[in-house]
Design a protein around this motif. Structure first.
Motif, PDB file in Angstrom:
ATOM      1  N   VAL A   1      -3.023   0.666  -3.510  1.00 58.07           N
ATOM      2  CA  VAL A   1      -1.960  -0.100  -4.163  1.00 58.07           C
ATOM      3  C   VAL A   1      -1.838   0.416  -5.595  1.00 58.07           C
ATOM      4  CG1 VAL A   1      -1.317  -2.381  -5.027  1.00 58.07           C
ATOM      5  CG2 VAL A   1      -2.233  -2.132  -2.708  1.00 58.07           C
ATOM      6  N   HIS A   2      -0.665   0.937  -5.947  1.00 58.10           N
ATOM      7  CA  HIS A   2      -0.457   1.474  -7.297  1.00 58.10           C
ATOM      8  C   HIS A   2       0.228   0.419  -8.159  1.00 58.10           C
ATOM      9  CE1 HIS A   2      -1.700   5.344  -5.876  1.00 58.10           C
ATOM     10  NE2 HIS A   2      -0.669   5.501  -5.073  1.00 58.10           N
ATOM     11  N   ARG A   3      -0.541  -0.170  -9.086  1.00 57.85           N
ATOM     12  CA  ARG A   3       0.000  -1.201  -9.969  1.00 57.85           C
ATOM     13  C   ARG A   3      -0.237  -0.787 -11.417  1.00 57.85           C
ATOM     14  NH1 ARG A   3       3.226  -5.034  -9.032  1.00 57.85           N
ATOM     15  NH2 ARG A   3       2.211  -6.366 -10.549  1.00 57.85           N
TER      16      ARG A   3
ATOM     17  N   LEU B   1       6.060   6.895  -6.372  1.00 57.93           N
ATOM     18  CA  LEU B   1       5.102   6.237  -7.262  1.00 57.93           C
ATOM     19  C   LEU B   1       3.714   6.901  -7.162  1.00 57.93           C
ATOM     20  CD1 LEU B   1       4.971   3.782  -9.172  1.00 57.93           C
ATOM     21  CD2 LEU B   1       4.210   2.428  -7.210  1.00 57.93           C
ATOM     22  N   HIS B   2       3.363   7.346  -5.963  1.00 59.31           N
ATOM     23  CA  HIS B   2       2.086   8.034  -5.747  1.00 59.31           C
ATOM     24  C   HIS B   2       1.910   9.206  -6.715  1.00 59.31           C
ATOM     25  CE1 HIS B   2      -1.350   9.742  -3.649  1.00 59.31           C
ATOM     26  NE2 HIS B   2      -0.752  10.912  -3.746  1.00 59.31           N
ATOM     27  N   ARG B   3       2.991   9.921  -6.960  1.00 59.84           N
ATOM     28  CA  ARG B   3       2.958  11.086  -7.848  1.00 59.84           C
ATOM     29  C   ARG B   3       2.594  10.669  -9.281  1.00 59.84           C
ATOM     30  NH1 ARG B   3       1.920  16.028  -8.563  1.00 59.84           N
ATOM     31  NH2 ARG B   3       3.512  17.395  -9.393  1.00 59.84           N
TER      32      ARG B   3
ATOM     33  N   PRO C   1       0.837  -1.207   0.000  1.00 58.30           N
ATOM     34  CA  PRO C   1       0.000   0.000   0.000  1.00 58.30           C
ATOM     35  C   PRO C   1       0.869   1.254   0.000  1.00 58.30           C
ATOM     36  CG  PRO C   1      -0.695  -1.544   1.726  1.00 58.30           C
ATOM     37  CD  PRO C   1       0.597  -2.052   1.178  1.00 58.30           C
ATOM     38  N   CYS C   2       0.418   2.259  -0.756  1.00 60.27           N
ATOM     39  CA  CYS C   2       1.151   3.518  -0.889  1.00 60.27           C
ATOM     40  C   CYS C   2       1.267   4.215   0.471  1.00 60.27           C
ATOM     41  CB  CYS C   2       0.390   4.395  -1.872  1.00 60.27           C
ATOM     42  SG  CYS C   2       0.959   6.078  -1.995  1.00 60.27           S
ATOM     43  N   ALA C   3       2.447   4.773   0.732  1.00 60.00           N
ATOM     44  CA  ALA C   3       2.676   5.452   2.011  1.00 60.00           C
ATOM     45  C   ALA C   3       1.847   6.729   2.126  1.00 60.00           C
ATOM     46  CB  ALA C   3       4.160   5.780   2.149  1.00 60.00           C
ATOM     47  N   VAL C   4       1.435   7.296   0.977  1.00 56.10           N
ATOM     48  CA  VAL C   4       0.690   8.559   0.995  1.00 56.10           C
ATOM     49  C   VAL C   4      -0.815   8.311   1.076  1.00 56.10           C
ATOM     50  CG1 VAL C   4       0.252  10.717  -0.259  1.00 56.10           C
ATOM     51  CG2 VAL C   4       2.519   9.636  -0.371  1.00 56.10           C
ATOM     52  N   CYS C   5      -1.347   7.434   0.209  1.00 53.45           N
ATOM     53  CA  CYS C   5      -2.808   7.308   0.105  1.00 53.45           C
ATOM     54  C   CYS C   5      -3.313   5.917   0.483  1.00 53.45           C
ATOM     55  CB  CYS C   5      -3.268   7.674  -1.303  1.00 53.45           C
ATOM     56  SG  CYS C   5      -2.762   6.489  -2.568  1.00 53.45           S
ATOM     57  N   ARG C   6      -2.419   5.018   0.811  1.00 56.40           N
ATOM     58  CA  ARG C   6      -2.760   3.651   1.234  1.00 56.40           C
ATOM     59  C   ARG C   6      -3.346   2.796   0.116  1.00 56.40           C
ATOM     60  NH1 ARG C   6       0.668   3.168   4.459  1.00 56.40           N
ATOM     61  NH2 ARG C   6      -0.184   1.172   5.092  1.00 56.40           N
TER      62      ARG C   6
HETATM   63 ZN   LIG Z   1      -0.684   6.814  -3.396  1.00 57.75          ZN
END
Ligand SMILES: [Zn+2]
Length: 175
Positions: A18-20, A163-165, A11-16
């Protein structure tokens, strides 16, 4: 370069979330000013996937497409690409055209240009000063935002992004 960033199962540290499988390359198929040109002028204009020639009130403007690479540094190392247009002067365009099929063209001296694509940043990106590094035939030139620039794009190119960006870019462009 594969067209997707495989991302991370964590899970993304910013938005929780999963960025796939995020789109690796985002951008535009023509310079922004292409859309502003009148139908009559467009008859005399030229647009290929790599080059755009635009008549503009008696003068001629020259654009080439290139890649601004942003290193992805979190959670795993990777690369995101803005596929954008840069405006160059006539002599630079002649130089690019002359070297286009030269197998050694990556050795040619860097050129300068100005970003001709508005990207989804709070501050305008059009007009940013760029250095253009020609790469091997078949590869779009690499564009570097001037390191002295205070623009966030310059900072992201230098320091990298999460990756969130990348997920955020796709959302911003979809608006
Ligand atoms: Zn994110």
């Amino acid at each position: 370069m594969v067209p997707v960033l495989s991302g991370s199962n964590r899970p993304c540290a910013v938005c929780r979330r999963v960025h796939r499988d995020l789109t690796r390359v985002l951008g535009t198929s023509a310079p922004d000013d292409w859309l502003a040109v009148s139908a009559g002028e467009r008859m005399e204009a030229e647009l290929t996937p790599d080059v755009c020639i635009l008549p503009d009130h008696g003068t001629t403007r020259h654009f080439i497409r290139g890649h601004i690479q942003l290193p992805v540094v979190d959670p795993d190392p990777d690369v995101f690409v803005w596929s954008v247009w840069t405006e160059v002067d006539e002599s630079s365009m002649e130089c690019i055209a002359r070297n286009w099929s030269d197998p050694n063209r990556a050795a040619s001296a860097p050129l300068s240009g100005r970003l001709a694509t508005e990207l989804p940043y709070e501050q305008p990106t059009r007009g940013l000063q760029l250095t253009i590094y020609t790469r091997d035939p078949g590869m779009a030139p690499l564009l570097m935002v001037s390191s002295g620039s205070q623009h966030p794009l310059a900072a992201e190119q230098r320091d990298g992004i999460a990756l969130h960006r990348v997920a955020e870019f796709a959302e911003l462009l979809a608006r």
